[in-house]
Motif scaffolding. Structure first.
Motif, PDB file in Angstrom:
ATOM      1  N   UNK A 298      39.444  40.600  33.302  1.00 43.61           N
ATOM      2  CA  UNK A 298      39.887  39.934  34.530  1.00 43.61           C
ATOM      3  C   UNK A 298      39.626  38.436  34.465  1.00 43.61           C
ATOM      4  N   UNK A 299      38.476  38.044  33.920  1.00 43.29           N
ATOM      5  CA  UNK A 299      38.175  36.608  33.800  1.00 43.29           C
ATOM      6  C   UNK A 299      39.173  35.929  32.872  1.00 43.29           C
ATOM      7  N   UNK A 300      39.472  36.575  31.764  1.00 45.94           N
ATOM      8  CA  UNK A 300      40.445  36.002  30.825  1.00 45.94           C
ATOM      9  C   UNK A 300      41.814  35.868  31.492  1.00 45.94           C
ATOM     10  N   UNK A 301      42.183  36.838  32.325  1.00 46.67           N
ATOM     11  CA  UNK A 301      43.475  36.777  33.013  1.00 46.67           C
ATOM     12  C   UNK A 301      43.490  35.643  34.033  1.00 46.67           C
ATOM     13  N   UNK A 302      42.373  35.445  34.748  1.00 47.53           N
ATOM     14  CA  UNK A 302      42.294  34.339  35.720  1.00 47.53           C
ATOM     15  C   UNK A 302      42.439  32.998  35.004  1.00 47.53           C
ATOM     16  N   UNK A 303      41.764  32.844  33.874  1.00 41.39           N
ATOM     17  CA  UNK A 303      41.852  31.603  33.115  1.00 41.39           C
ATOM     18  C   UNK A 303      43.273  31.366  32.618  1.00 41.39           C
ATOM     19  N   UNK A 304      43.971  32.443  32.258  1.00 43.03           N
ATOM     20  CA  UNK A 304      45.368  32.310  31.843  1.00 43.03           C
ATOM     21  C   UNK A 304      46.242  31.862  33.006  1.00 43.03           C
ATOM     22  N   UNK A 305      45.962  32.406  34.203  1.00 44.41           N
ATOM     23  CA  UNK A 305      46.715  31.992  35.394  1.00 44.41           C
ATOM     24  C   UNK A 305      46.437  30.535  35.739  1.00 44.41           C
ATOM     25  N   UNK A 306      45.201  30.100  35.525  1.00 43.42           N
ATOM     26  CA  UNK A 306      44.868  28.696  35.792  1.00 43.42           C
ATOM     27  C   UNK A 306      45.674  27.762  34.885  1.00 43.42           C
TER      28      UNK A 306
END
Length: 215
Positions: A43-51
């Motif tokens: 989930x953290x990796x996905x949030x960073x990708x969205x950022x």
């Protein structure tokens, strides 16, 4: 703003939902309700990708006030994601340390249990040896008591023989027996005494030999 059919607001809302799910997942991991932190890491990796996606979007906004507003929003999401990542890394480090310590304790217990078995075996052997010594001491004490009883009996017999000898000598003197006959009787008495002492010694040797043979 559009970007591949997805607006900046939609990406932002998705990132916010992921942040909430990540916080909840991290708390569950720290409470031990989740056995693995992989889902939180994903989930953290996905949030960073969205950022990264949102960063491209807000830079393309023409109105400065709007652009500055979205910049702050995206930076806030990125900072929260980074904070969650640091918390997860700290948890993973603590968990790895606990696992290492548990492994070391298990190894230590295994070694201690092995050493304890060896110590207990030595202690058991020593206890058996001490029991054997105590048994031998008791047998020697019994043998000594038997020897003392024998000596006491022989001493009593010796005193009675001396008394009888004195009486016999008195009688012989009374009837006028010659001195040569008296000396013969005395030599015979000495021989009898040596025979008694030899018998006592043989008796004691026999008793000790019998005790050690039984062991």
């Amino acid at each position: 703003m559009e970007g591949g059919g997805t607006t900046l607001s939609e990406i932002y809302q998705s990132a916010k939902k992921l942040l909430m799910r990540t916080r909840d997942g991290l708390e569950r991991v720290e409470r031990g309700e989740l056995s693995s932190s992989d889902s939180v890491q994903n989930d953290i990796s996905q949030i960073q990708s969205l950022c990264i996606q949102m960063d491209r979007f807000w830079r393309s906004i023409s109105v400065k006030s709007h652009r500055d507003l979205w910049k702050r929003k995206v930076e806030q999401i990125a900072e929260e994601a980074e904070s969650l990542k640091e918390s997860l890394d700290k948890y993973n480090l603590r968990n790895q340390k606990r696992m290492t310590e548990a492994k070391e304790r298990a190894e230590l217990l295994r070694r201690v249990n092995g050493d304890s078995s060896h110590v207990l075996r030595i202690f058991d052997e020593d206890a058996q040896a001490m029991q054997s010594v105590r048994t031998s001491v008791r047998e020697l004490e019994n043998a000594n008591a038997v020897g003392e009883a024998i000596l006491s009996t022989i001493h009593g017999q010796r005193e009675r023989l001396k008394s009888a000898q004195r009486k016999a000598l008195d009688v012989l003197n009374t009837v006028g027996i010659s001195n040569s006959v008296l000396r013969l009787i005395e030599r015979r008495n000495r021989v009898d005494q040596w025979i008694k002492y030899a018998g006592m010694l043989l008796t004691i040797i026999f008793v000790f030999a019998f005790i050690f043979w039984r062991r």
